[in-house]
Design an enzyme around this catalytic site. Structure first.
Site, PDB file in Angstrom:
ATOM      1  N   THR A  15       0.844  -1.203   0.000  1.00 36.74           N
ATOM      2  CA  THR A  15       0.000   0.000   0.000  1.00 36.74           C
ATOM      3  C   THR A  15       0.876   1.247   0.000  1.00 36.74           C
ATOM      4  O   THR A  15       0.638   2.206  -0.766  1.00 36.74           O
ATOM      5  CB  THR A  15      -0.915   0.015   1.250  1.00 36.74           C
ATOM      6  OG1 THR A  15      -1.726  -1.129   1.210  1.00 36.74           O
ATOM      7  CG2 THR A  15      -1.777   1.266   1.299  1.00 36.74           C
ATOM      8  N   SER A  39       1.976  -8.817  -2.024  1.00 36.34           N
ATOM      9  CA  SER A  39       0.588  -8.371  -2.059  1.00 36.34           C
ATOM     10  C   SER A  39      -0.412  -9.504  -2.296  1.00 36.34           C
ATOM     11  O   SER A  39      -1.292  -9.396  -3.126  1.00 36.34           O
ATOM     12  CB  SER A  39       0.438  -7.323  -3.176  1.00 36.34           C
ATOM     13  OG  SER A  39      -0.779  -6.621  -3.012  1.00 36.34           O
ATOM     14  N   ASN A  42      -3.799 -12.501   2.268  1.00 35.81           N
ATOM     15  CA  ASN A  42      -3.681 -13.315   3.501  1.00 35.81           C
ATOM     16  C   ASN A  42      -5.068 -13.734   3.980  1.00 35.81           C
ATOM     17  O   ASN A  42      -5.276 -14.856   4.419  1.00 35.81           O
ATOM     18  CB  ASN A  42      -3.091 -12.545   4.692  1.00 35.81           C
ATOM     19  CG  ASN A  42      -2.022 -11.575   4.343  1.00 35.81           C
ATOM     20  OD1 ASN A  42      -2.166 -10.840   3.390  1.00 35.81           O
ATOM     21  ND2 ASN A  42      -0.962 -11.559   5.131  1.00 35.81           N
ATOM     22  N   CYS A  43      -5.967 -12.752   3.876  1.00 35.99           N
ATOM     23  CA  CYS A  43      -7.290 -12.966   4.476  1.00 35.99           C
ATOM     24  C   CYS A  43      -8.076 -14.045   3.731  1.00 35.99           C
ATOM     25  O   CYS A  43      -9.042 -14.591   4.266  1.00 35.99           O
ATOM     26  CB  CYS A  43      -8.067 -11.659   4.493  1.00 35.99           C
ATOM     27  SG  CYS A  43      -7.072 -10.295   5.147  1.00 35.99           S
ATOM     28  N   ILE A 285      12.850   6.748   9.798  1.00 42.33           N
ATOM     29  CA  ILE A 285      12.401   5.342   9.802  1.00 42.33           C
ATOM     30  C   ILE A 285      10.960   5.270  10.314  1.00 42.33           C
ATOM     31  O   ILE A 285      10.653   5.674  11.441  1.00 42.33           O
ATOM     32  CB  ILE A 285      13.309   4.440  10.662  1.00 42.33           C
ATOM     33  CG1 ILE A 285      14.760   4.521  10.171  1.00 42.33           C
ATOM     34  CG2 ILE A 285      12.813   2.990  10.620  1.00 42.33           C
ATOM     35  CD1 ILE A 285      15.734   3.606  10.903  1.00 42.33           C
ATOM     36  N   ALA A 287       7.378   2.804  10.760  1.00 47.36           N
ATOM     37  CA  ALA A 287       6.964   1.396  10.887  1.00 47.36           C
ATOM     38  C   ALA A 287       5.443   1.326  10.846  1.00 47.36           C
ATOM     39  O   ALA A 287       4.761   2.201  11.384  1.00 47.36           O
ATOM     40  CB  ALA A 287       7.493   0.800  12.187  1.00 47.36           C
ATOM     41  N   ASP A 290       1.203  -4.985  11.278  1.00 48.17           N
ATOM     42  CA  ASP A 290       1.091  -5.889  12.437  1.00 48.17           C
ATOM     43  C   ASP A 290       2.245  -5.741  13.420  1.00 48.17           C
ATOM     44  O   ASP A 290       2.125  -6.135  14.583  1.00 48.17           O
ATOM     45  CB  ASP A 290       1.102  -7.355  11.951  1.00 48.17           C
ATOM     46  CG  ASP A 290      -0.205  -7.756  11.287  1.00 48.17           C
ATOM     47  OD1 ASP A 290      -1.115  -6.907  11.190  1.00 48.17           O
ATOM     48  OD2 ASP A 290      -0.310  -8.930  10.859  1.00 48.17           O
ATOM     49  N   TYR A 433     -33.525   2.855   4.853  1.00 45.67           N
ATOM     50  CA  TYR A 433     -34.489   1.830   5.244  1.00 45.67           C
ATOM     51  C   TYR A 433     -35.437   1.453   4.113  1.00 45.67           C
ATOM     52  O   TYR A 433     -36.023   2.304   3.451  1.00 45.67           O
ATOM     53  CB  TYR A 433     -35.330   2.298   6.448  1.00 45.67           C
ATOM     54  CG  TYR A 433     -36.630   1.515   6.544  1.00 45.67           C
ATOM     55  CD1 TYR A 433     -36.603   0.140   6.790  1.00 45.67           C
ATOM     56  CD2 TYR A 433     -37.865   2.123   6.331  1.00 45.67           C
ATOM     57  CE1 TYR A 433     -37.767  -0.601   6.826  1.00 45.67           C
ATOM     58  CE2 TYR A 433     -39.046   1.388   6.363  1.00 45.67           C
ATOM     59  CZ  TYR A 433     -38.995   0.025   6.609  1.00 45.67           C
ATOM     60  OH  TYR A 433     -40.130  -0.711   6.629  1.00 45.67           O
ATOM     61  N   LYS A 441     -36.714   1.824  12.490  1.00 42.55           N
ATOM     62  CA  LYS A 441     -35.786   2.046  13.607  1.00 42.55           C
ATOM     63  C   LYS A 441     -34.692   0.996  13.447  1.00 42.55           C
ATOM     64  O   LYS A 441     -34.895  -0.177  13.790  1.00 42.55           O
ATOM     65  CB  LYS A 441     -36.491   1.840  14.948  1.00 42.55           C
ATOM     66  CG  LYS A 441     -37.390   2.993  15.356  1.00 42.55           C
ATOM     67  CD  LYS A 441     -37.794   2.861  16.827  1.00 42.55           C
ATOM     68  CE  LYS A 441     -38.853   1.815  17.016  1.00 42.55           C
ATOM     69  NZ  LYS A 441     -40.216   2.275  17.062  1.00 42.55           N
TER      70      LYS A 441
HETATM   71  P1  FAD Z   1       2.134  -8.731   6.160  1.00 38.57           P
HETATM   72  O1  FAD Z   1       0.980  -8.493   5.286  1.00 38.57           O
HETATM   73  O2  FAD Z   1       2.224 -10.038   6.844  1.00 38.57           O
HETATM   74  O3  FAD Z   1       3.434  -8.505   5.328  1.00 38.57           O
HETATM   75  C1  FAD Z   1       4.680  -8.621   5.923  1.00 38.57           C
HETATM   76  C2  FAD Z   1       5.657  -9.145   4.899  1.00 38.57           C
HETATM   77  O4  FAD Z   1       6.946  -8.771   5.313  1.00 38.57           O
HETATM   78  C3  FAD Z   1       5.679 -10.660   4.828  1.00 38.57           C
HETATM   79  O5  FAD Z   1       5.352 -11.104   3.545  1.00 38.57           O
HETATM   80  C4  FAD Z   1       7.100 -11.050   5.226  1.00 38.57           C
HETATM   81  O6  FAD Z   1       7.588 -12.114   4.466  1.00 38.57           O
HETATM   82  C5  FAD Z   1       7.849  -9.782   4.915  1.00 38.57           C
HETATM   83  N1  FAD Z   1       9.085  -9.628   5.714  1.00 38.57           N
HETATM   84  C6  FAD Z   1       9.210  -9.746   7.059  1.00 38.57           C
HETATM   85  N2  FAD Z   1      10.473  -9.504   7.429  1.00 38.57           N
HETATM   86  C7  FAD Z   1      11.163  -9.233   6.303  1.00 38.57           C
HETATM   87  C8  FAD Z   1      12.512  -8.897   6.060  1.00 38.57           C
HETATM   88  N3  FAD Z   1      13.391  -8.799   7.036  1.00 38.57           N
HETATM   89  N4  FAD Z   1      12.888  -8.684   4.791  1.00 38.57           N
HETATM   90  C9  FAD Z   1      11.982  -8.768   3.772  1.00 38.57           C
HETATM   91  N5  FAD Z   1      10.714  -9.078   3.967  1.00 38.57           N
HETATM   92  C10 FAD Z   1      10.300  -9.302   5.206  1.00 38.57           C
HETATM   93  N6  FAD Z   1      -6.947  -9.049   8.659  1.00 38.57           N
HETATM   94  C11 FAD Z   1      -8.171  -8.506   8.532  1.00 38.57           C
HETATM   95  O7  FAD Z   1      -8.346  -7.325   8.773  1.00 38.57           O
HETATM   96  N7  FAD Z   1      -9.221  -9.263   8.103  1.00 38.57           N
HETATM   97  C12 FAD Z   1      -9.087 -10.570   7.816  1.00 38.57           C
HETATM   98  O8  FAD Z   1     -10.060 -11.236   7.429  1.00 38.57           O
HETATM   99  C13 FAD Z   1      -7.833 -11.175   7.964  1.00 38.57           C
HETATM  100  N8  FAD Z   1      -7.666 -12.479   7.718  1.00 38.57           N
HETATM  101  C14 FAD Z   1      -6.403 -13.014   7.828  1.00 38.57           C
HETATM  102  C15 FAD Z   1      -6.234 -14.355   7.556  1.00 38.57           C
HETATM  103  C16 FAD Z   1      -4.980 -14.925   7.667  1.00 38.57           C
HETATM  104  C17 FAD Z   1      -4.807 -16.372   7.390  1.00 38.57           C
HETATM  105  C18 FAD Z   1      -3.871 -14.124   8.033  1.00 38.57           C
HETATM  106  C19 FAD Z   1      -2.514 -14.736   8.140  1.00 38.57           C
HETATM  107  C20 FAD Z   1      -4.028 -12.797   8.331  1.00 38.57           C
HETATM  108  C21 FAD Z   1      -5.303 -12.224   8.226  1.00 38.57           C
HETATM  109  N9  FAD Z   1      -5.516 -10.890   8.515  1.00 38.57           N
HETATM  110  C22 FAD Z   1      -6.762 -10.349   8.395  1.00 38.57           C
HETATM  111  C23 FAD Z   1      -4.417 -10.036   9.020  1.00 38.57           C
HETATM  112  C24 FAD Z   1      -3.798  -9.222   7.916  1.00 38.57           C
HETATM  113  O9  FAD Z   1      -3.479 -10.052   6.863  1.00 38.57           O
HETATM  114  C25 FAD Z   1      -2.598  -8.517   8.478  1.00 38.57           C
HETATM  115  O10 FAD Z   1      -3.006  -7.676   9.499  1.00 38.57           O
HETATM  116  C26 FAD Z   1      -1.876  -7.709   7.452  1.00 38.57           C
HETATM  117  O11 FAD Z   1      -1.456  -8.511   6.396  1.00 38.57           O
HETATM  118  C27 FAD Z   1      -0.656  -7.038   8.092  1.00 38.57           C
HETATM  119  O12 FAD Z   1       0.081  -6.381   7.127  1.00 38.57           O
HETATM  120  P2  FAD Z   1       1.635  -6.174   7.303  1.00 38.57           P
HETATM  121  O13 FAD Z   1       2.101  -5.418   6.122  1.00 38.57           O
HETATM  122  O14 FAD Z   1       1.916  -5.645   8.640  1.00 38.57           O
HETATM  123  O15 FAD Z   1       2.206  -7.637   7.294  1.00 38.57           O
END
Ligand code: FAD
Length: 825
Positions: A15, A39, A42-43, A285, A287, A290, A433, A441
């Site tokens: 994003t 990209s 996951n969900c 930097i 962040a 998750d 509605y 309501k």
């Molecule tokens: P991620 O999307 O996990 O991306 C992090 C990426 O960083 C990973 O691909 C990893 O390989 C990479 N990485 C890590 N360290 C390094 C490094 N040192 N060098 C290079 N790359 C690195 N959320 C919802 O809101 N609704 C849902 O229905 C939902 N369902 C989900 C179902 C599942 C099975 C899972 C696993 C998650 C779900 N989530 C859901 C949670 C959601 O997917 C996460 O909150 C979101 O993806 C977090 O985004 P992120 O960018 O923090 O991490």
């Protein structure tokens, strides 16, 4: 030109990259991803495993090539960032395929490394060969191919959070028998216990066995066995470990950035990181996602929310800030939604548990409303809970469990919260509605109305978890539901006065006007009406049981009770001796409580003993009602299943009295029941007998006190030669003589009504009143004739049936000892 590096190429990272490019065509943007895929969805992963999403490609929202091309990005997959050098403003990168390393400089660095599944060092975990976690595409592929190739029959899912529940559902859809183990006393942490109980029930309804409050102690036999802390040993073909995630914080920690107490990367409201030594903001930097700690939007305390919305929002905010746009991240509320079989479970903000732990004052309210107009087909119930600050009216959080439209209500509340609306403003939200979508309501408005009532002090809220103590304390409960609803279960010692009769029967409420009166109905609405009647009549200490008996029942739901089905006993025809089982079907979809139960009651009345009635309902609360009702009325609940959003109960009509001898009744020490039969009308006398027999069938001592016009039911059909004065003779002549002569309360039509109803009763095999009275007496139900009324009406003992007792108020009062139920009919 700025040089921006992004670590992590999925939700937050991708994003941020796309927005960065949209805001600047000149900047150099490099996105590192250590895995193959960027990209991805996951969900969607659990749904691919469940074969709901059938093409694997659909999970790959973007490819490296596609995204690089569209956004002119330098995307490097198979590239793990292994080190950050803040002084030199460089990162070290390792190619995970070749192991080659190199350094890359940055002006700005965005960390979006996500989180990883917790895999604690439990004994036997390394040897457990068929134990899986689910975070990414390789994890998904592993589970998917294991199911296809090894064809496991059973699975244990450890952890009752989002992923655990989604996996429990999808593995069940794949035909596996699933057991879900959760260490906490409930699944779905965003919900409070009574709301989570609806989820427990749904899991059980779909054949998932639940083990709550028990953790995994060790794995044995290569993971074929799981030893739980309680000593229980489970056997399984595969294990999904879904006990939560920990932030990927290794890089941040090594780079000297501040981490929160649970290891999340601390951030400012601009998503900038902080220096661990000086606590100074690290300007270059950022962040996101998750891995980070942010502020809770409601309480302004530190929190970490592993969901996709925050990751996406933070990605955009950071890109904007890097490009000089004045914006900030306002904090997270954890708004979430989950599909579980037929249920939609949604929540936002804080729940009661977290408010209590943060010592934040709150008032909780519950409501049960249909998702759209109840008269429009397929309306379903949404159970909602909302917490607000009673002093400021601030909305602190909300939870909802239902079907269609559940998440819409939570989204409306989440929107109101983000815009700082007060709880009373929910009633003023003008929402769209039309009958297929909502009611004039909306349920969200209703929450506002309830909150207004509480804030106006019309009543206080009492909660399901307080009932047991109140029962012990002998609190005064007033149940304003119908007697049939009441017969499915009620609070100990509750007095039942139907709301529509309350105004006329206020004299039966014998406590002083300032005594706390705990009023309940099924969901809280009729209790509110009752409370306002009581208020208008001078009662001052009124409590509404939040969410009514429905929420109380959810709170007390016993695990794994919905999966058993009782053997079906066929009806044997009296004349032919042949076993038969007629099946009757009634569709009560869209009907809300007490509609389905009343329809069930009527349907059962219409069939023969041993016949089966199949009821199709959409109200989830019905599943509990029907279980209790069958149990207390001597019918067999042969099965209780679901089909999409429908609940299907199959009931075999029982002989209410068959298994109950008078002795077994007398030996039973449960609370007793008294019915005061004041009315001399056929339908009301019939209702008394039905309820009395139902109560006796539950093992209660039942007394029917016949007074005034009710005495007519006890009169013999024959004229007895007794001495009477002129007025007594006139009275006797004008009053109906015995059970066969009673008129109907409605549609009497000069006696045609009773003839019609008796003929229908005959056709439908329902016993006539005199037969019912006899069988009631055979069951040990005590009939007491009120001597004072007999005297007034000139009725003599000789004119009344045999085997009855005579007494006045004293006899009636003494029959009330240990009485839980008193009905005045
Ligand atoms: P991620 O999307 O996990 O991306 C992090 C990426 O960083 C990973 O691909 C990893 O390989 C990479 N990485 C890590 N360290 C390094 C490094 N040192 N060098 C290079 N790359 C690195 N959320 C919802 O809101 N609704 C849902 O229905 C939902 N369902 C989900 C179902 C599942 C099975 C899972 C696993 C998650 C779900 N989530 C859901 C949670 C959601 O997917 C996460 O909150 C979101 O993806 C977090 O985004 P992120 O960018 O923090 O991490």
């Amino acid at each position: 030109m700025k040089k921006i590096l992004i670590i992590g190429g999925v939700a937050g990272g991708a994003t941020a990259a796309a927005r960065l490019r949209r805001l600047s065509e000149q900047d150099q943007i490099i996105m590192f991803e250590r895995d193959e895929y960027i990209s991805f969805a996951n969900c969607g992963l659990p749904y691919y495993i469940g074969n709901v999403i059938q093409q694997r490609d659909k999970l790959l929202v973007q490819t490296v090539e596609g995204m690089s091309e569209r956004f002119n990005l330098d995307i490097r997959n198979f590239s793990e960032v292994t080190k950050i050098d803040r002084a030199l403003k460089t990162v070290m990168v390792r190619n995970t395929q070749t192991n080659a390393t190199y350094s890359e400089s940055y002006d700005y660095l965005i960390l979006s490394p996500g989180a990883k599944p917790i895999q604690p060092p439990i004994e036997g975990i390394k040897e457990a060969s068929d134990l899986f976690v689910l975070r990414n595409i390789p994890d998904t592929d592993a589970i998917y191919s294991f199911i296809n190739n090894q064809k496991p029959a059973t699975a244990v899912v450890v952890g009752g959070g989002f992923i655990g529940l989604e996996m429990a559902e999808n593995l069940t859809e794949r035909g596996l028998k699933v057991t879900l183990v959760e260490k906490m006393p409930q699944v779905m942490a965003p919900l409070d216990f009574e709301m989570a109980q609806l989820v427990h029930q749904e899991l059980n309804m779909h054949g998932v066995d639940l083990i709550l409050g028990d953790g995994v102690k060790s794995f044995a036999n290569q993971g074929r066995n799981i030893n739980l802390e309680s000593g229980t040993v489970l056997t399984t073909d595969m294990i999904i470990l879904a006990i939560g995630v920990v932030p990927e914080n290794g890089l941040a920690k090594a780079a000297g950035l501040v981490l929160g107490p649970r290891g999340h990367i601390a951030t400012t409201d601009h998503m900038r990181t902080l220096d661990a030594t000086t606590n100074a903001v690290v300007e270059d930097i950022f962040a996101i996602g998750d891995a980070v700690q942010v502020k809770d939007f409601v309480t302004n305390t530190d929190t970490a929310i592993a969901l996709a919305w925050p990751a996406n929002r933070q990605g955009r905010v950071v890109a904007d800030i890097i490009n000089g746009i004045d914006t900030k991240y306002n904090g997270s509320m954890g708004t979430s939604v989950l599909k579980l079989f037929n249920l939609t479970i949604a929540a936002t903000g804080n729940n009661q548990r977290s408010l209590e732990s943060k010592k934040i004052p709150y008032t909780a309210i519950h409501a049960h409303r249909t998702n759209h107009a109840s008269y429009y087909p397929n309306a379903t119930n949404i159970a909602m809970k909302l917490c607000f600050n009673p002093e400021t009216g601030e909305i602190l959080g909300a939870q909802a469990v239902g079907q269609d439209g559940t998440e819409k209500r939570i989204d409306v509340i989440a929107t109101a919260m983000k815009l700082n609306a007060k709880v009373t403003q929910l009633s003023d939200l003008e929402l769209s509605y039309a009958p297929p979508f909502s009611s004039a309501k909306d349920p969200t408005n209703i929450l506002g109305y309830i909150a207004e009532n509480v804030l106006h002090g019309y009543y206080k809220m009492t909660y399901a978890q307080e009932i047991a103590q109140l029962e012990n304390d002998g609190a005064y409960f007033l149940d304003v539901r119908t007697p049939i609803e009441f017969s499915t279960g009620h609070f100990k010692g509750a007095v039942n006065i139907e709301v529509d009769e309350l105004r006329d029967r206020l004299s039966e409420i014998t406590v002083s006007k300032d005594t706390p009166i705990y009023v309940n109905c099924q969901v809280g609405l009729r209790a509110y009406i009752g409370i306002m009647i009581l208020r208008g009549n001078g009662f001052t200490n009124l409590h509404n049981i939040s969410g009514g008996y429905s929420t109380y029942k959810s709170f007390n739901y016993q695990l794994n009770t919905h999966t058993t089905s009782t053997p079906v006993l066929p009806h044997v025809d009296d004349t032919t001796g042949q076993a038969s089982m007629a099946i009757h079907e009634i569709d009560v979809t869209g009907m809300q409580c007490p509609g389905p139960l009343l329809a069930t009651y009527k349907a059962i009345q219409d069939v023969n003993q041993g016949d089966k009635v199949r009821i199709i309902a959409t109200d989830p609360g019905y599943t509990n009602d029907v279980e209790n009702w069958c149990r207390t009325n001597g019918h067999t609940l042969a099965s209780l299943t679901t089909d999409k959003n429908k609940y299907i109960a199959e009931i075999i009509k029982g002989a209410q009295t068959a298994s109950c001898s008078a002795n077994s009744i007398l030996n039973n020490t449960q609370e007793n029941a008294t019915i005061v039969l004041f009315s001399g009308e056929l339908d009301k006398a019939l209702a008394s007998m039905i309820i009395a027999q139902g109560a006796a069938a539950q093992g209660k001592h039942v007394t029917i006190f016949f007074t005034f016009w009710g005495l007519n039911a006890l009169r013999k059909a024959t004229h007895e030669p007794v001495k009477k004065n002129f007025i007594e003779n006139m009275f006797g002549f004008m009053m109906p003589q015995g059970a066969k002569k009673l008129p109907l309360s409605n549609m009497n039509m000069l006696g045609i009504g009773p003839v019609m109803i008796k003929s229908i009763m005959k056709q439908k095999n329902v016993n006539q009143l005199d037969v019912m009275m006899k069988s009631a007496q055979d069951l040990g139900i005590k009939f007491i004739a009120c001597t004072m009324s007999m005297d007034l009406m000139g009725i003599k003992k000789e004119e009344l049936l045999d085997n009855i007792e005579y007494g006045g108020v004293g006899t009636y009062i003494s029959s009330n000892e240990n009485v839980g139920t008193t009905l005045f009919i």
